[in-house]
Design an enzyme around this catalytic site. Structure first.
Site, PDB file in Angstrom:
ATOM      1  N   ASN A 318      -2.462  12.803  35.808  1.00  0.00           N
ATOM      2  CA  ASN A 318      -2.892  12.434  34.517  1.00  0.00           C
ATOM      3  C   ASN A 318      -2.311  11.209  34.059  1.00  0.00           C
ATOM      4  O   ASN A 318      -1.236  11.110  32.864  1.00  0.00           O
ATOM      5  CB  ASN A 318      -2.648  13.496  33.600  1.00  0.00           C
ATOM      6  N   HIS A 349      -1.444  19.566  24.216  1.00  0.00           N
ATOM      7  CA  HIS A 349      -2.417  20.471  25.154  1.00  0.00           C
ATOM      8  C   HIS A 349      -2.829  21.369  24.312  1.00  0.00           C
ATOM      9  O   HIS A 349      -4.174  21.918  24.575  1.00  0.00           O
ATOM     10  CB  HIS A 349      -1.808  20.768  26.421  1.00  0.00           C
TER      11      HIS A 349
END
Length: 463
Positions: A318, A349
């Site tokens: 990521n 998140h």
């Protein structure tokens, strides 16, 4: 999921058409901005229906902040509003859908837009509100000197190439792409006359796109076969825990973690291919003279699977989110940058407890791994066999530590997470704490601008 794949495949075709028929030589920047924005809005509505209103509300609110807030505070207000709205949406999903995975999950695009909003706000603050000598070389390069127009702002946040799955890119890079300066800026860094070229070459992204589509195809096949056959939930099955030896459970943990990766490889590589197909993502020329199209790449699979340190693993997984965390948090945090960065990552998140178990554990492991590397690595570099042995041991330790850390991220809830860690005897937590207690730690090197550096030097001289 079907809507996601359909939109991304349609976006891939639209991206090719965009590059060929709406390239900088065929259309003005305004037309390119408008097309990218309208198609992006259409994709959002098609995928998420009325839930897409959340994306537009957040964009409109922060456009108002960008134009009305004072420059010294623009990054703070934008960050609080964007992260606050994202968190409220995460909370509503938990309480309304009771930990269910939405079929129309608008949180993914909202997370990407939050990254872009905060990135632009920080870079605008750097460009207008700070002196050049206060900035790092990267901050200087990415600083935005003027507020964007409404069309530029909407295009950057809502363009069809990244609205569904990202990745987040820097505002100046995106504007250079729309205006047709993106590739030339990178090519001018190379002396092409020495390479036998009379003029700048015209690199095509087709080869890079085809290569990335092959990766997505393999990832999709692995996802459809491995992921369903090796569910993460099995590692907390009572019979499995009672009857399987500890080392065998560690091996199975590695296998199920590997089986969970292909869906991320698929989504991120396809998103990268969409941007490349539109002509966006050129990053220059490598040492062999080959054109590189990895400016927006979100992962490096080889480096992930061969990582010999926790830091190396994180830096190649990521990638664009890691870059965002560094630019908006780590480089700006007044204290405890590592801890604050992990906390922000967890908050971004969502609010599933598993995320916080993962990222809080990640803080501990990162600090312990740094201490081990700083104190031990130099003793294994003078001999090739010792270096190989060190790499093998650190590879095994890194891969198992990552598996141990990310399992709660997949399981989400508190009860299965605690059950998992109990079955693993909390061994990574305990070892990490022991390392931090036994080995000395070195202070982290942080960037100092010229004024701060001079003050530090004067302080040292006075002492």
């Amino acid at each position: 999921q079907i809507n996601f794949v359909a939109c991304q495949l349609f976006a891939l075709l639209a991206a090719f058409w965009f590059r060929v028929y709406l390239g900088p030589s065929h259309a003005s920047s305004a037309v390119r901005h408008a097309f990218a924005t309208l198609f992006g809005i259409y994709f959002a509505v098609f995928c998420f229906g009325w839930y897409s209103i959340h994306l537009f509300v957040l964009v409109v609110m922060n456009y108002g902040i960008m134009n009305m807030a004072s420059i010294p505070n623009i990054h703070r207000y934008s960050f609080v509003v964007a992260m606050g709205y994202l968190t409220l949406c995460h909370v509503s999903r938990i309480y309304i859908f009771h930990y269910g995975i939405l079929t129309t999950d608008f949180s993914g695009p909202l997370m990407i837009i939050t990254q872009k909003i905060t990135t632009l706000a920080c870079q605008l603050h750097d460009g207008i509100g700070r002196q050049a000598e206060e900035l790092t070389a990267e901050q200087n390069r990415l600083a935005v000197k003027t507020r964007p127009s409404l069309l530029e702002y909407l295009s950057y946040l809502l363009n069809f190439m990244s609205i569904i799955a990202g990745p987040c890119s820097n505002y100046k890079d995106y504007i250079a792409f729309i205006e047709g300066r993106h590739v030339h800026m990178k090519l001018l860094e190379v002396n092409w006359k020495q390479k036998g070229y009379d003029r700048l070459p015209d690199p095509s992204p087709t080869g890079a796109v085809m290569y990335k589509l092959c990766i997505t195809l393999v990832s999709l096949i692995l996802f459809l076969t491995l992921t369903k056959n090796f569910p993460m939930a099995y590692i907390i099955d009572d019979e499995f825990i009672d009857k399987t030896p500890f080392l065998s459970r560690l091996v199975y943990l590695y296998i199920v973690t590997q089986a969970a990766k292909p869906k991320y490889y698929f989504a991120w590589t396809l998103a990268d291919a969409v941007n490349n197909a539109a002509g966006y993502g050129f990053s220059g020329v490598d040492e062999k003279g080959a054109f590189r199209w990895d400016l927006l790449s979100n992962l490096n699979i080889w480096n992930i699977e061969t990582a010999t340190s926790f830091k190396m693993y994180i830096e190649n997984w990521n990638i664009q989110t890691a870059a965002w965390l560094k630019r908006v948090c780590y480089d700006r945090a007044p204290w405890y940058p590592t801890a604050l960065t992990f906390v922000l990552s967890a908050l971004w998140h969502g609010i599933y407890p598993g995320y916080y178990f993962t990222f809080l554990t990640g803080i501990l492991i990162t600090l312990a791994a740094r201490a081990i590397r700083n104190n031990c690595r130099q003793y294994f570099l003078w001999s090739v066999p010792l270096k190989i042995a060190y790499d093998i041991v650190t590879w095994v330790a890194t891969q198992l530590a990552v598996c141990y850390t990310v399992a709660p991220f997949v399981m989400l809830a508190v009860e299965p997470t605690i059950k998992f860690y109990k079955s693993m005897y909390f061994h990574v937590h305990i070892l990490s704490i022991l390392v931090l207690l036994v080995l000395p730690t070195r202070p982290q090197a942080r960037f100092l601008g010229k004024p701060q550096l001079q003050a530090a030097q004067n302080s040292v001289k006075s002492k």
